[in-house]
Write an enzyme that holds these catalytic residues in place. Structure first.
Site, PDB file in Angstrom:
ATOM      1  N   LYS A  80       0.851  -1.183   0.000  1.00 24.56           N
ATOM      2  CA  LYS A  80       0.000   0.000   0.000  1.00 24.56           C
ATOM      3  C   LYS A  80       0.891   1.238   0.000  1.00 24.56           C
ATOM      4  O   LYS A  80       1.905   1.283   0.692  1.00 24.56           O
ATOM      5  CB  LYS A  80      -0.888  -0.024   1.249  1.00 24.56           C
ATOM      6  CG  LYS A  80      -1.921   1.085   1.352  1.00 24.56           C
ATOM      7  CD  LYS A  80      -2.768   0.860   2.602  1.00 24.56           C
ATOM      8  CE  LYS A  80      -3.904   1.860   2.726  1.00 24.56           C
ATOM      9  NZ  LYS A  80      -4.756   1.580   3.913  1.00 24.56           N
ATOM     10  N   SER A 158      -9.471   1.656   3.126  1.00 26.70           N
ATOM     11  CA  SER A 158      -8.687   2.439   2.188  1.00 26.70           C
ATOM     12  C   SER A 158      -7.707   1.622   1.360  1.00 26.70           C
ATOM     13  O   SER A 158      -7.158   2.105   0.385  1.00 26.70           O
ATOM     14  CB  SER A 158      -7.906   3.518   2.954  1.00 26.70           C
ATOM     15  OG  SER A 158      -6.989   2.933   3.866  1.00 26.70           O
ATOM     16  N   SER A 182      -9.788  -0.638   7.124  1.00 24.37           N
ATOM     17  CA  SER A 182      -9.202  -0.490   5.790  1.00 24.37           C
ATOM     18  C   SER A 182      -8.530  -1.718   5.218  1.00 24.37           C
ATOM     19  O   SER A 182      -8.153  -1.724   4.054  1.00 24.37           O
ATOM     20  CB  SER A 182      -8.201   0.673   5.801  1.00 24.37           C
ATOM     21  OG  SER A 182      -8.877   1.903   5.963  1.00 24.37           O
TER      22      SER A 182
END
Length: 456
Positions: A80, A158, A182
């Site tokens: 990420k 996210s 997330s």
């Protein structure tokens, strides 16, 4: 062969690599080729082909000469875009971060998995600053849900790109962060496994934060076994001490407060069917109210959300500076909620939170785990959310509702696919434990996964 290999679990790929039935360089090239041919260009923010090829070559050499670092040696992995990777800019998927200097060193967890031999393929997209459960991003694009077959649907956030990269078979595993859901939300929406560790289980060095009192890390994988192996490597272990649990001794408590409110019928049906399978396999299922879940939201109503208070402290200068207009205004508005939270309120939140954690941990036995649907609905279409700000806000709050509880109560959780709901979209089954009960949680998840999925 490349496409077949890429779509496999880490455990499956590891067997091929360690027996020299598959070469680490060939696997990395297959991954890069599949990413290059994938129609959705918004899954990754940056690829690291030179690094990946060098790491794959080193892994291939070790394996060929009998010096393998272990089961993760040569396995491709994605990060990420909150994790520093040496020589590239950590953008947090925000336009205002793209001109920052490249990272001078890898994040601690990037280094840890490199030590285990994993191959860093690239960095994945996310909700800007990791501050949304939907995964919509106007700067880098919104990755399309990999499970959708009708209309483009949200990936969940996210950790949107990480989830789609795994679900689409672009990489066997990817790293996420989880401050309000997330990791677990995008795992549920895309039909994969998402493990949220207890906050503090891993080093956050080199990870761009959102709210340090809530931030935690965890991998998105195809199986629980894969997550267990990655967990061990993240802690610097050469093998995991976690053993597969026994379904006949598994005690699960279905939470009946908040988490089923306004849930879609298809989600509830898929969850209940998984419960029936678990019960038939020997697990003990009980149902219980958890008033503390309601108190989590009452606390936020009284004093404001903890996540907003800490996010505003982090981003205050950006919101007051010349680049404020370059931030997605939906994200900026959510961060600005923290501006109105007084210091006295923030202190009260922290104190009350400790009381709620204690109450939660007293509400179920140490050998029990709490279960409920990861998200009360399946992934909705992107277009209506992009067009209607009020709908965006409303849907974002509902999407985050069930998982945020686990962050505020400082626990750990694993989302496992349990079936499908509306439009044939995946539904997630969330197993949650108290803080630092990660070994117990993962042991139970290993035992229960096949039953939850309906495969046993």
């Amino acid at each position: 062969m490349g496409e077949i290999a890429v779509n496999r679990s880490i455990a499956s790929l590891s067997t091929l690599l360690q027996t020299s039935a598959l070469d680490a360089v060939a696997l990395t090239e297959a991954v890069l080729e599949k990413i290059a041919g994938y129609a959705d260009r918004s899954v990754f923010t940056t690829l690291l082909p030179e690094r990946a090829r060098a790491e794959a070559q080193a892994a291939a050499g070790r394996i060929a000469t009998g010096r393998s670092l272990g089961p993760l040696d040569g396995i491709p992995f994605a990060w990420k875009d909150l994790f520093d990777t040496k020589g590239s800019v950590t953008t947090a998927a925000s336009a205002v971060m793209t001109d920052n200097a490249p990272a001078e060193a890898d994040a601690a967890m990037v280094s840890a998995l490199a030590v285990a031999g994993m191959v860093s393929i690239g960095r994945t997209n996310l909700s800007e600053f990791a501050f949304s459960g939907l995964g919509i991003n106007p700067h880098f694009g919104t990755p399309k849900n990999a499970a959708s077959t009708d209309v483009p649907r949200i990936p969940g956030g996210s950790s949107s790109g990480s989830a789609v990269a795994v679900a689409a078979g672009l990489v066997p595993a990817a790293m996420g962060t989880d401050t309000g859901g997330s990791v677990r939300i995008p795992a549920a929406f895309n039909g994969i496994v998402g493990y949220k560790s207890t906050r503090g289980r891993y080093s956050m060095k080199g990870v761009f934060p959102l709210a340090t009192s809530l931030d935690s890390l965890g991998p998105l994988t195809r199986t629980v076994q894969d997550a267990v192996w990655i967990d061990a490597a993240m802690r610097g272990l050469t093998a995991s001490p976690i053993m597969r649990g026994d379904l006949s001794g598994l005690k699960l408590v279905v939470a009946e407060t908040v988490v089923f409110d306004d849930a879609e019928a298809g989600v509830v049906a898929a969850f209940e069917q998984a419960l029936e399978r678990l019960s038939a396999a020997g697990a003990t299922i009980t149902r219980r109210a958890f008033p503390v879940f309601s108190e989590v939201y009452a606390l936020a109503a009284r004093h404001g959300p903890l996540i907003a208070a800490e996010a505003y402290a982090l981003h205050r200068e950006r919101l007051q500076g010349p680049d404020a207009g370059r931030i997605d205004q939906r994200i900026a508005a959510r961060i600005r909620l923290g501006e109105k939270i007084a210091t006295s309120d923030y202190i009260a939140i922290l104190a009350e939170r400790q009381r709620l954690i204690a109450e939660f941990e007293a509400s179920f036995a140490p050998d029990e785990l709490v279960v409920h649907p990861t998200v009360p609905h399946v992934a909705p279409a992107i277009a209506p959310l992009d067009a209607d700000q009020d709908l965006f806000v409303k849907t974002n709050l509902k999407t985050l509702r069930n998982t945020t509880i686990g962050n505020v109560l400082d626990g750990c959780g694993v989302s496992i696919p349990c079936g499908t709901g509306d439009a044939g979209m995946p539904v997630g089954f969330l197993l949650s434990g108290r803080r630092n009960a990660d070994e117990q949680l993962l042991s139970a998840a290993l035992a229960a996964e096949a039953v939850i999925r309906g495969e046993a």
